[in-house]
Scaffold this motif. Sequence first.
Motif, PDB file in Angstrom:
ATOM      1  N   ILE A   1      11.642 -14.825   0.612  1.00 54.15           N
ATOM      2  CA  ILE A   1      10.352 -14.982   0.710  1.00 54.15           C
ATOM      3  C   ILE A   1       9.798 -15.238  -0.984  1.00 54.15           C
TER       4      ILE A   1
ATOM      5  N   ARG B   1       7.360 -11.054  10.372  1.00 57.89           N
ATOM      6  CA  ARG B   1       5.462 -11.162  10.360  1.00 57.89           C
ATOM      7  C   ARG B   1       5.735 -11.557   9.057  1.00 57.89           C
ATOM      8  N   ILE B   2       5.884 -11.000   8.402  1.00 52.74           N
ATOM      9  CA  ILE B   2       5.661 -10.839   6.370  1.00 52.74           C
ATOM     10  C   ILE B   2       6.184 -11.900   6.404  1.00 52.74           C
ATOM     11  N   MET B   3       7.647 -12.723   6.762  1.00 50.81           N
ATOM     12  CA  MET B   3       8.507 -13.734   6.330  1.00 50.81           C
ATOM     13  C   MET B   3       7.308 -14.730   6.394  1.00 50.81           C
ATOM     14  N   GLY B   4       6.555 -15.124   7.528  1.00 45.64           N
ATOM     15  CA  GLY B   4       5.039 -16.349   7.822  1.00 45.64           C
ATOM     16  C   GLY B   4       5.719 -16.789   8.941  1.00 45.64           C
TER      17      GLY B   4
END
Lengths: 126, 228
Positions: free
Chosen positions: B74, B23-26
């Motif tokens: 990221i 989710r953080i990776m996008g």
Amino acid sequence: MKRLIIAITFILLAVLLAVGGYFVLKNTGETLCTLLQEVESAAEAGDKETGKEKIRAVSDYWEKRQGFVQALVDHSETDELELQLRLLKKSAESEDPTEWIEYCREAVSRCEHMTNSEKLLFGNLF
Amino acid sequence: MMFMLIALFRSAILYVFIIFTVRIMGKRQIGELQPAELVVTIMLSEILVIPMQDSKIPLINTIIPVLLVVGLEILVSVLSLKSVKFRSALQGNSLLVIRNGILDQAQLKRLRFSTDDLLEALRKKDVFDISKVEYAMVETDGSLSVLLKPEEENPTRADFKMHAPDNGIPCVVVSDGQIIESDFKDCGMTPERLMQILTEKGLKASCIMLMTADKAGNLQIIEKEPKK
């Protein structure tokens, strides 16, 4: 900017966990080896009382650190080390120091192997 | 029994951890995989599967590489956005393979693209004749973008100078019996207006499977099928 901060936080966290884990393991391994060598010296000198005291110290120290160490290295390695330490603790009840020496040497070699396998060496890297 | 419980908890921890990191990776990483992103995705799945099966491996041995790989990914994507040189070094550039209906054979060789590959990619774009193509470009993710010659393009409303009303995007007003108020402003809907429409049609929101509306006031209502 926010994503950059997240990226740097993740990388720093990974580095801190790795470096922190390495030093926890190194210190634990070295202290344990020193304590075991003290047991061995006491056994070799025939000083049973000191030997028993040191065996208790080894057991107490391992009980305190086991959780951390187990979270850092392959569990089979800690299981083998724990087995040796239990045998050493049990042998303290007997009055035969030669048995202590045997278990101490085995535990020291397992302990050294565990810490050496985590060292940043060419062989370990590849 | 204990090993099964350990496996259960470890899998749950790893699942939450990977969902959080992905989710953080996008979204870009999931939608359109660049070569580097494909590698990262495969690496992550491999890193996570092994400790799920083998409870002898400490979780920290998984958490550290995942944090590092995701952090680097990221960082690389941020640097790619900021620097064109870095982006082209990492992802490569789009290359023209057809110009004015003529194949650029040197580029095809460079891309190790056979004529069969190219023709197949063109056919997927509904183009069966190379001579109709003005430009065709192999994108960095390996897909082919095609621009037809002007005379081969379909005429548009603009060509005929026809005005088309802008009704906006139809937005979901009711989904599976639930009123979705978050999308109301995109289609000029209000709770009062919705209630009015439902009363006029003699419906309850809980009986509607899907209701959409657009800015022009066009509605589409699909009622729930009765339970058998």
